[in-house]
Design a protein around this motif. Structure first.
Motif, short mmCIF file in Angstrom:
data_model
loop_
_atom_site.label_atom_id
_atom_site.label_comp_id
_atom_site.label_asym_id
_atom_site.label_seq_id
_atom_site.Cartn_x
_atom_site.Cartn_y
_atom_site.Cartn_z
N ASN A 1 52.44 97.24 -39.11
CA ASN A 1 51.72 96.34 -38.01
C ASN A 1 51.04 97.22 -37.11
O ASN A 1 49.90 97.10 -36.90
CB ASN A 1 52.67 95.57 -37.36
N SER A 2 51.62 98.25 -36.46
CA SER A 2 51.19 99.00 -35.47
C SER A 2 49.77 99.80 -36.33
O SER A 2 48.79 99.75 -35.63
CB SER A 2 51.97 100.07 -34.87
N LYS A 3 49.90 100.03 -37.18
CA LYS A 3 49.20 100.84 -38.02
C LYS A 3 47.54 100.24 -38.34
O LYS A 3 46.49 100.57 -37.81
CB LYS A 3 49.58 101.67 -39.27
N ASP B 1 46.92 97.40 -36.92
CA ASP B 1 45.94 96.91 -35.75
C ASP B 1 45.35 97.91 -34.93
O ASP B 1 44.29 97.63 -34.80
CB ASP B 1 47.12 96.61 -34.56
N GLN B 2 45.86 99.31 -35.21
CA GLN B 2 44.93 100.02 -34.42
C GLN B 2 43.78 100.50 -35.26
O GLN B 2 43.06 100.87 -34.62
CB GLN B 2 46.14 101.26 -34.31
#
Lengths: 579, 367
Positions: free
Chosen positions: A481-483, A485-486
């Motif tokens: 998710n973090s990846k 999103d970023q």
């Protein structure tokens, strides 16, 4: 501006012409300009610098040893190893040693006889005194011996780890070091092992080919039996080669002169080998790499694809051993890079001489693990083989391009500060092991074993599809998710990104679901990589196949698991009985 | 991973959500307020309130999932007055109230006696005590060892001084905790610190430390376990938290800490983080998954015969260093140690480099 010109201008500008040796500071500067995912260009550049350097500083010794950076003589003389220091650097340390050894052996024999005679006489004091006398006697003898055998002592060409060595001794030493590693690839001494050498066109892989040829020809101790083929994975589609035709021509000629069959495998073959679809595969490959948002992931994907192609080729050629020319510099850099990518579980395996691959029988060997890039290059130079063309374009790739290039750059800088950096790193990783928890469970992308937590996640998912779905997807939330999103929050809010968020779990469509399953069979680090890929369809088919196989096998196993006898169960029963 | 963010469950109790219809983006978590920051860890654009919630929840999650505390524990917070420990004190008091951990919290400060550095930061800690209403204990090197760091540096110079400070502080924290009758210590080590230490230990080849450094609780076999609730917390987020909450902290590097090698590792890590923000967590993940060969046995714990403190030798490091200091031999011993280390390194490296060490044999031959 030609490459040589560029290097010369760099060196001239850095005012380092007066340095005695080609030290890594200069090399680092070149590396900054050359840093690239593949090592070939770097060593070639260092090589070109070396050529130029040798033409201008014929009389000085290139140094690649532990006193490399000891410009100010900071290491006290007493702690240096070469006590019999040939400060004038005019005698090869090994030649001297051999001569002394031979002559003293005879004398030792005599001494032993004497000692035995003295022991027979019985007095311990006498022997001690006699030993002292002989020690005193020996001192002048050594220099005498050297004087007398002056002709047999070679002119040193390299300062190898604080010893000056002549070409003959250096050659022997390199072969010896290589042999100790390559024998690990032999399972039986009688039958010829089939080896596949992966040639990048760079110096290191050429040296591997040359050293293997020497082993076959029976240089060194004894003849070794290998059946050798060579393969070159053509990545020119993604990173255009500087001199594409020359490189291939060169590789072809050289392997022919060695008598090794040579194959070229283009990287687009990752999508299949059907000749009629070659063109579409090319565009597919280019497209798929356009869709990767980070350079680090691009480079890693090439590496995984390349490894996959190598083992595939090895399989079709009937070899089960692939030899790589990875030097210790590159392995140390790989250690740091892989650690930074969260590959701590598999990095000890990746950086060892023998890379075990749990699923297929094909093993990768890295016999140059103990040799520094510079040592390899100096060796290559003196072999006086034909000059290798430079593969990759002389582009200005900044170190901050990707994690890999940054790690390369960092290690070059550190190696310059303390020349033991590479050795220390490799010694650190020697103390680590990669346990293969369950060899059936491997990452679909990089084929390395999964950790036990990742295996548990897959198993529990299959056991109760609904209840554990949330926990599993939560797990990948943190990374994936973090990846996503970023990197692509602005461009795509499509289904694939949200695929692992728990909110979407209830209305999974089929596509989402398969992606979800795919993520599960990836290792921690490949999940990050996967998050960087915007179009999941462009992924090489082997990844999906692997993932599918793994999940189906697991499902099948689950269905019949009540009837399978496991070791633990037996133990439990035994315990029950004893109680 | 323990750092799992409960991202989707954050329902922030915004009493009066101000909807800005300026067409700008909304906070990615609550979809109500306007985002004011980009989360360093994930890159999400979120609002201040959501940041506080996410930040605190993560630490709460770390504490709960690792069972760091039990109800009734007396916990000493190692407080230096710097950003990490200030935020730690703030978050610990906050979480203790919010989730009712039932902990007795104490601030514990060590006064190394560094003029122009520690004296100022201790003022900050004193103000913190006023703010959070937690008991504070300040313990100085002077009263424990009869030496201040200023005096030690005067004695031995700037090489190796950090060894003294580190060894003494470690023991001083334990002694302070004993005085406070605390049974646990928490320190403000953050994810960046840990990732950096992992890299350092790899580069130095320090395998025992590499094994230990990622543990969230160390010294659990002893009476005073230490834990790091910020293990998965990014340094940048800590700074951000302190900045938005306008916390009172002291930010100066120690004047005696010229650790060049660590500086390299730190810069390298910052560069890595710029390329891929998750790198810090990834390194910690790597280190957690390192498996060590069995021959790397951890040193056996026992008690120092002089002061009774836990150590791995007959006499603990602190007593040893102190003895040298008091006898005026510290500088000599230090240089001998350094030399010996050099020699050892040399020998090790040599034996590593050349298994058949030519000139070593030559030397033997000569003897």
């Amino acid at each position: 501006m030609s490459l040589l010109d560029s290097i010369q201008s760099i060196v001239f500008n850095s005012k380092s012409i007066n340095r005695v040796s080609i030290n890594s500071a200069q090399c680092t500067k070149i590396d900054c300009h050359l840093s690239h995912s593949d090592g070939g260009n770097k060593s070639s550049a260092i090589g070109l610098l070396y050529v130029w350097y040798m033409s201008t500083h014929e009389e000085e010794l290139p140094s690649c040893g532990s006193n490399d950076n000891d410009v100010n003589n900071t290491v006290p003389q007493s702690t240096r190893r070469s006590q019999l220091n040939l400060q004038d650097n005019t005698k090869c340390a090994k030649c001297v040693f051999n001569i002394i050894n031979n002559t003293t052996k005879q004398k030792e024999k005599e001494k032993k006889e004497k000692k035995q005679q003295q022991k027979k006489k019985g007095s311990a004091d006498d022997t001690a005194a006699a030993a002292a006398v002989t020690a005193v006697e020996e001192q002048p003898q050594v220099s005498e011996i050297i004087e007398s055998a002056k002709d047999a002592i070679g002119k040193p060409i390299v300062h190898f780890r604080s010893e000056s060595l002549c070409w003959e001794c250096y050659k022997d030493l390199m072969l010896k070091k290589f042999r100790t590693n390559i024998v690990k690839a032999r399972e039986s001494k009688r039958e010829a092992e089939k080896l596949l050498i992966a040639l990048s066109g760079g110096t290191c892989s050429m040296v591997v080919a040359e050293l293997l040829r020497q082993c076959i020809d029976g240089l060194g101790k004894s003849k070794m039996f290998f059946d050798i083929q060579c393969v070159h994975v053509d990545e020119s589609l993604l990173y255009p080669y500087y001199q594409y035709q020359e490189t291939l021509e060169y590789l072809r000629e050289l392997t022919a002169s060695f008598g090794f069959p040579f194959h070229v495998v283009p990287l687009e073959n990752i999508y299949g080998t059907d000749p009629s679809t070659a063109e579409s595969r090319r565009s597919r490959l280019i497209d798929s790499f356009k869709n990767v948002s980070s350079n680090t992931s691009k480079e890693d994907m090439i590496v995984y694809y390349r490894e996959h192609l190598l083992s595939q080729t090895a399989h079709t050629l009937g070899c089960n051993k692939v030899v790589l020319g990875t030097s210790s510099n590159r392995l140390a850099s790989k250690l740091v890079a892989s650690t930074s990518k969260g590959r701590g579980f598999t990095v000890p395996n990746e950086t060892s001489v023998v890379i075990e691959q749990p699923t297929n029988n094909i093993k990768f060997y890295q016999p140059l693990r103990d040799l520094l890039l510079k040592e390899i290059y100096i060796y290559y130079r003196h072999l006086r083989l034909r000059e290798a063309p430079v593969i990759h374009p002389f582009t200005e790739t900044k170190p901050k391009n990707s994690i890999n290039t940054l790690c390369d750059d960092f290690l070059h800088c550190l190696q310059d500060i303390s020349n033991q950096t590479v050795h220390t790193l490799l010694r650190s990783v020697d103390k680590l092991i990669s346990p293969s928890v369950n060899s059936e469970f491997i990452c679909s992308m990089c084929l390395s074993p999964l950790t036990s937590t990742e295996i548990n996640a897959i198993e529990s998912k299959k056991n109760s599809n609904n209840s554990s779905a949330s926990s599993n997807s939560n797990e990948c939330c943190s990374t994936n998710n973090s990846k996503s999103d970023q990197c692509c929050s602005t461009t795509s809010t499509s289904t694939t990104n949200g695929g692992c968020c728990s909110s979407d779990n209830n209305n999974n469509n089929s596509n989402n679901n398969s992606n979800n399953n795919l993520v599960q069979t990836l290792c921690y680090s490949c999940r990050i990589l996967y998050g960087d890929i915007k179009q999941k369809e462009s992924l090489a088919p082997y990844v999906k196949e692997n993932s599918k196989t793994l999940l189906t096998t697991n499902q099948l196993k689950n269905e019949i698991k009540d009837f399978l006898l496991e070791d633990d169960q037996d133990e439990d029963e035994d315990e029950g009985e004893t109680k | 991973m323990d750092n799992t963010t409960p991202t989707t469950t954050t329902n922030v109790e915004n009493s009066t959500p101000i909807k800005k219809k300026s067409g700008g983006k909304l906070c990615e978590l609550c979809n109500v307020a306007r985002p004011v920051l980009k989360r360093p860890k994930t890159g999400q654009m979120i609002c201040k309130e959501c940041f506080y919630t996410v930040f605190e929840d993560e630490i709460h999650h770390t504490i709960v999932s690792n069972n760091l505390f039990k109800r009734g524990d007396r916990v000493a917070i190692g407080a230096s007055g710097g950003k990490d420990s200030t935020v730690l004190a703030e978050v610990m008091t906050l979480l203790n109230k919010k989730y009712d951990y039932g902990l007795d919290l104490f601030l514990l400060s060590i006064d190394e006696g560094i003029t122009g550095y520690r004296d100022d930061s201790l003022e900050t800690v004193k103000r913190n005590q006023q703010q959070y209403q937690i008991p504070l204990k300040i313990l100085s090197y002077k009263e424990l060892y009869n030496w201040t760091m200023d005096e030690i540096v005067k004695e031995i110079g700037l090489k190796g001084n950090c060894t003294f400070c580190g060894v003494f502080r470690r023991q001083a924290l334990d002694r302070g905790a004993v005085i406070l009758k605390a049974n646990k210590i928490v320190t403000g080590h953050n994810a960046d610190d840990i990732a950096e230490t992992v890299l350092m230990n790899l580069l130095r080849g320090d395998i025992p430390r590499l094994q230990r450094c990622v543990n969230i609780v160390t010294g659990s076999e002893g009476a005073l376990p230490r834990s790091k609730p910020f293990k998965y917390t990014y340094q940048k987020e800590i700074v951000m938290y302190a900045y938005f909450k306008k916390l009172d902290y002291f930010s100066t590097e120690c004047i005696y800490a010229p650790n060049a090698y660590r500086g390299h590792a730190r810069d390298f890590l910052k560069d890595l983080e710029a390329i891929r923000p998750s790198v810090i967590i990834d390194i910690i993940h790597s280190a957690e998954n390192f498996h060590f060969r069995e021959e790397n046995k951890m040193p056996v714990q026992r008690n120092c015969i002089q002061c009774g403190y836990i150590c791995s030798n007959d006499v603990c490091m602190a007593c040893d260093l102190l003895k040298n200091l008091n006898s005026g031999l510290a500088k000599v011993k230090l240089s001998i140690n350094l030399k010996r280390k050099d020699k050892d390194n040399n020998n090790n490296n040599n034996s590593n480099n050349n298994n058949t060490t030519l000139s070593n044999q030559l030397v033997i031959e000569q003897k």
